[in-house]
Design a protein around this motif. Structure first.
Motif, PDB file in Angstrom:
ATOM      1  N   ALA A 131      -5.990 -19.676  -7.811  1.00  0.00           N
ATOM      2  CA  ALA A 131      -7.065 -18.975  -7.100  1.00  0.00           C
ATOM      3  C   ALA A 131      -6.567 -17.696  -6.458  1.00  0.00           C
ATOM      4  CB  ALA A 131      -7.690 -19.887  -6.044  1.00  0.00           C
ATOM      5  N   GLY A 132      -5.789 -16.929  -7.206  1.00  0.00           N
ATOM      6  CA  GLY A 132      -5.222 -15.715  -6.649  1.00  0.00           C
ATOM      7  C   GLY A 132      -5.475 -14.503  -7.518  1.00  0.00           C
ATOM      8  N   PHE A 133      -5.397 -13.343  -6.889  1.00  0.00           N
ATOM      9  CA  PHE A 133      -5.527 -12.080  -7.596  1.00  0.00           C
ATOM     10  C   PHE A 133      -4.144 -11.552  -7.955  1.00  0.00           C
ATOM     11  CE2 PHE A 133      -9.446 -12.380  -5.164  1.00  0.00           C
ATOM     12  CZ  PHE A 133     -10.387 -12.041  -6.127  1.00  0.00           C
ATOM     13  N   ARG A 134      -4.064 -10.914  -9.102  1.00  0.00           N
ATOM     14  CA  ARG A 134      -2.805 -10.311  -9.553  1.00  0.00           C
ATOM     15  C   ARG A 134      -3.031  -8.806  -9.629  1.00  0.00           C
ATOM     16  NH1 ARG A 134       0.757  -9.456 -14.077  1.00  0.00           N
ATOM     17  NH2 ARG A 134       2.834 -10.255 -13.527  1.00  0.00           N
ATOM     18  N   ILE A 135      -2.432  -8.091  -8.682  1.00  0.00           N
ATOM     19  CA  ILE A 135      -2.701  -6.669  -8.505  1.00  0.00           C
ATOM     20  C   ILE A 135      -1.463  -5.866  -8.880  1.00  0.00           C
ATOM     21  CG2 ILE A 135      -3.391  -4.885  -6.872  1.00  0.00           C
ATOM     22  CD1 ILE A 135      -5.525  -7.003  -7.397  1.00  0.00           C
ATOM     23  N   LYS A 136      -1.642  -4.853  -9.710  1.00  0.00           N
ATOM     24  CA  LYS A 136      -0.518  -4.007 -10.100  1.00  0.00           C
ATOM     25  C   LYS A 136      -0.379  -2.831  -9.139  1.00  0.00           C
ATOM     26  CE  LYS A 136       1.631  -1.631 -13.976  1.00  0.00           C
ATOM     27  NZ  LYS A 136       1.541  -1.262 -15.400  1.00  0.00           N
ATOM     28  N   TYR A 137       0.857  -2.574  -8.748  1.00  0.00           N
ATOM     29  CA  TYR A 137       1.150  -1.472  -7.825  1.00  0.00           C
ATOM     30  C   TYR A 137       0.833  -0.139  -8.492  1.00  0.00           C
ATOM     31  CZ  TYR A 137       4.022   1.763  -5.055  1.00  0.00           C
ATOM     32  OH  TYR A 137       4.470   2.809  -4.293  1.00  0.00           O
ATOM     33  N   SER A 138       0.015   0.667  -7.814  1.00  0.00           N
ATOM     34  CA  SER A 138      -0.320   1.989  -8.343  1.00  0.00           C
ATOM     35  C   SER A 138      -0.300   3.036  -7.236  1.00  0.00           C
ATOM     36  CB  SER A 138      -1.693   1.965  -9.017  1.00  0.00           C
ATOM     37  OG  SER A 138      -2.705   1.661  -8.075  1.00  0.00           O
ATOM     38  N   GLY A 139       0.411   2.750  -6.168  1.00  0.00           N
ATOM     39  CA  GLY A 139       0.483   3.695  -5.062  1.00  0.00           C
ATOM     40  C   GLY A 139       0.277   2.996  -3.731  1.00  0.00           C
ATOM     41  N   MET A 140       0.671   3.666  -2.663  1.00  0.00           N
ATOM     42  CA  MET A 140       0.632   3.046  -1.351  1.00  0.00           C
ATOM     43  C   MET A 140      -0.788   2.784  -0.865  1.00  0.00           C
ATOM     44  SD  MET A 140       3.737   2.455  -0.668  1.00  0.00           S
ATOM     45  CE  MET A 140       3.616   1.976   1.045  1.00  0.00           C
ATOM     46  N   ASP A 141      -1.749   3.622  -1.252  1.00  0.00           N
ATOM     47  CA  ASP A 141      -3.129   3.380  -0.834  1.00  0.00           C
ATOM     48  C   ASP A 141      -3.639   2.070  -1.422  1.00  0.00           C
ATOM     49  OD1 ASP A 141      -3.143   5.702   0.595  1.00  0.00           O
ATOM     50  OD2 ASP A 141      -4.116   6.895  -0.969  1.00  0.00           O
ATOM     51  N   ASN A 142      -3.351   1.870  -2.687  1.00  0.00           N
ATOM     52  CA  ASN A 142      -3.727   0.630  -3.373  1.00  0.00           C
ATOM     53  C   ASN A 142      -3.082  -0.576  -2.699  1.00  0.00           C
ATOM     54  OD1 ASN A 142      -1.847  -0.946  -5.559  1.00  0.00           O
ATOM     55  ND2 ASN A 142      -4.003  -1.182  -6.101  1.00  0.00           N
ATOM     56  N   LEU A 143      -1.835  -0.422  -2.316  1.00  0.00           N
ATOM     57  CA  LEU A 143      -1.083  -1.510  -1.681  1.00  0.00           C
ATOM     58  C   LEU A 143      -1.693  -1.878  -0.331  1.00  0.00           C
ATOM     59  CD1 LEU A 143       2.780  -1.575  -1.335  1.00  0.00           C
ATOM     60  CD2 LEU A 143       1.357  -1.741   0.682  1.00  0.00           C
ATOM     61  N   ARG A 144      -1.894  -0.879   0.524  1.00  0.00           N
ATOM     62  CA  ARG A 144      -2.406  -1.153   1.871  1.00  0.00           C
ATOM     63  C   ARG A 144      -3.833  -1.697   1.823  1.00  0.00           C
ATOM     64  NH1 ARG A 144      -0.136   4.130   2.838  1.00  0.00           N
ATOM     65  NH2 ARG A 144       1.869   3.993   3.923  1.00  0.00           N
ATOM     66  N   ALA A 145      -4.634  -1.159   0.910  1.00  0.00           N
ATOM     67  CA  ALA A 145      -6.030  -1.595   0.828  1.00  0.00           C
ATOM     68  C   ALA A 145      -6.116  -3.065   0.461  1.00  0.00           C
ATOM     69  CB  ALA A 145      -6.777  -0.750  -0.204  1.00  0.00           C
ATOM     70  N   PHE A 146      -5.305  -3.482  -0.498  1.00  0.00           N
ATOM     71  CA  PHE A 146      -5.376  -4.868  -0.937  1.00  0.00           C
ATOM     72  C   PHE A 146      -4.785  -5.820   0.098  1.00  0.00           C
ATOM     73  CE2 PHE A 146      -3.367  -8.508  -3.083  1.00  0.00           C
ATOM     74  CZ  PHE A 146      -4.519  -9.130  -3.547  1.00  0.00           C
ATOM     75  N   SER A 147      -3.575  -5.523   0.565  1.00  0.00           N
ATOM     76  CA  SER A 147      -2.901  -6.461   1.465  1.00  0.00           C
ATOM     77  C   SER A 147      -3.586  -6.550   2.817  1.00  0.00           C
ATOM     78  CB  SER A 147      -1.434  -6.062   1.646  1.00  0.00           C
ATOM     79  OG  SER A 147      -1.334  -4.772   2.206  1.00  0.00           O
ATOM     80  N   GLY A 148      -4.343  -5.527   3.189  1.00  0.00           N
ATOM     81  CA  GLY A 148      -5.007  -5.552   4.484  1.00  0.00           C
ATOM     82  C   GLY A 148      -6.261  -6.395   4.529  1.00  0.00           C
ATOM     83  N   LEU A 149      -6.701  -6.916   3.392  1.00  0.00           N
ATOM     84  CA  LEU A 149      -7.942  -7.684   3.341  1.00  0.00           C
ATOM     85  C   LEU A 149      -7.740  -9.178   3.560  1.00  0.00           C
ATOM     86  CD1 LEU A 149      -9.635  -5.924   0.281  1.00  0.00           C
ATOM     87  CD2 LEU A 149     -10.218  -5.646   2.701  1.00  0.00           C
ATOM     88  N   THR A 150      -6.486  -9.620   3.627  1.00  0.00           N
ATOM     89  CA  THR A 150      -6.200 -11.051   3.750  1.00  0.00           C
ATOM     90  C   THR A 150      -5.115 -11.279   4.795  1.00  0.00           C
ATOM     91  OG1 THR A 150      -6.743 -11.425   1.418  1.00  0.00           O
ATOM     92  CG2 THR A 150      -5.435 -13.123   2.508  1.00  0.00           C
TER      93      THR A 150
END
Length: 405
Positions: free
Chosen positions: A96-115
């Motif tokens: 039950a997890g998402f697999r997110i590919k790193y594409s820059g710091m904005d992408n990183l902060r946006a995803f990790s900040g939601l959980t």
């Protein structure tokens, strides 16, 4: 468990579909944020695995943790990665997890900040320069308890720029735990600082993937690897092989083939993925690993031996003090003390002299040894349980906690 009329299985299915579509198509959409919020309400524990070491070993470990999280119950596992391909392993799934590919710091902060993650697990030190900013952000800035897992070779200072930066920053001081392979000296890792606790982890092999293939003994001896290898004695030993028995070597090290062995020796120098490696091992009569007994890395070649043994292949390797702690000569493997043509030839003769019943017994014992001591699924399940049960406490600078499997 249900959430707004959806079962958890429905939720997992929706997440799998989103992962298939790819993060660029959905991460910045209300649909994604809504699904993530629903997932977060449905699972008590949320873990983030930061897997920025693009290697087959890291891919196997990720799959093992996904299986462990799925089996643990109300636990979701997200993965933040920088992989270019899946090494033929396919999706891990089930957690039950998402697999997110790193594409820059904005992408990183946006995803990790939601959980709000119960734990952030970083696999290995940074390797590529382009992954260094993301790795450091997760280690030093991301909220939540951070845990480190060593899974690949530690390079000495001056070889990998990203590792040298991690050393200068003393990154281990940001981690609650750091799990190190028990064959490696903790002193080698001390240059990265001190975590709250050191955990001692075993070497581990994906025994679901590296399983007996059902193929009989082939017509070649297979050898592979580069660390602390010396193929000259094995090449000399090949002169004594029985008629019709060939030698196949997979390495990027320079290997000289004598004219007398032309046509009987094949050298594969290009990188080989897990699927092809399985094919080579499965088709071999036996696997022989010419490891220097004086190798600076204790237990050198053990991981390669375990891959072969997990597949039930007769395996020849160096019987140094670390290896003999785990493997038994003549019972689950064939061990030599000195790396000489005579010693290798003797091991080959012993293995080929086995009766079919004797060969089957050694093969089964080899598989049992790996399953009992080195199964990656068992390690991931045990380590996950340790991390989920770990409560922040006063740091104990010199403690080592062994993970008994």
């Amino acid at each position: 468990m249900k959430a707004r009329g959806l079962t958890v299985n429905d939720l997992k299915h929706a997440i799998d579909k989103y992962n298939t579509f790819g993060y660029r198509l959905f991460m910045d959409t209300p649909a994604f944020r809504g699904l993530l919020a629903l997932r977060n309400r449905s699972f008590r524990k949320k873990l983030l695995l930061v897997n920025l070491r693009d290697s087959a070993m890291s891919a196997h470990l990720e799959r093992a943790f996904a299986r462990a999280a799925a089996a643990h119950g109300a636990t979701a596992l997200d993965v933040f990665h920088s992989f270019e391909h899946d090494y033929g392993l396919g999706p891990a799934g089930g957690a039950a997890g998402f697999r997110i590919k790193y594409s820059g710091m904005d992408n990183l902060r946006a995803f990790s900040g939601l959980t709000a993650y119960s734990a952030v697990i970083l696999v290995d030190l940074p390797y590529r320069d382009e992954d260094l900013p993301a790795w450091l952000w997760f280690a030093l800035r991301a909220p939540g308890a951070k845990h480190f897992i060593a899974n690949d070779i530690l390079m000495p200072p001056g070889h990998i720029f990203a590792m040298d930066v991690a050393e200068k920053l003393g990154v281990f001081s940001a981690f609650s735990t750091a799990a190190l392979v028990d064959q490696h000296s903790r002193a080698q890792w001390g240059r990265f600082g001190r975590p709250g606790r050191f955990l001692e982890r075993p070497l581990a092999v994906d025994c679901d993937y590296y399983a007996p293939a059902g193929a009989g003994a082939g017509d070649y001896v297979f050898s592979f690897g580069r660390a602390d290898r010396d193929y000259a004695p094995l090449m000399a030993a090949a002169r004594t092989f029985p008629k019709g028995l060939k030698l196949k070597i997979c390495t990027d090290l320079p290997v000289r083939v004598p004219k007398i062995l032309a046509g009987r020796v094949a050298i594969i120098t290009q990188p080989v993925g897990p699927e092809k490696m399985k094919e080579f091992i499965a088709g071999a009569a036996l696997v022989a690993l010419p490891v220097r007994p004086t190798a600076p890395n204790p237990g050198a070649g053990l991981t390669a031996a375990l891959l072969s043994m997990a597949m039930g292949k007769l395996t020849i390797t160096c019987g140094d003090p670390v290896v003999t702690r785990y493997l038994s000569d003549g019972k689950d493997s064939f061990l030599y003390r000195g790396l000489t043509p005579a010693a290798l030839s003797a091991c080959v003769r012993r293995s080929l002299a086995l009766t079919p019943a004797g060969r089957a017994a050694v093969s089964a014992a080899a598989r049992r040894t790996v399953l009992r001591r080195f199964d990656m699924n068992a390690f991931a399940a045990g380590h996950l349980a340790t991390l989920l049960g770990h409560e922040p406490a006063e740091r104990r600078r010199d403690s080592i906690v062994k993970l008994h499997l």
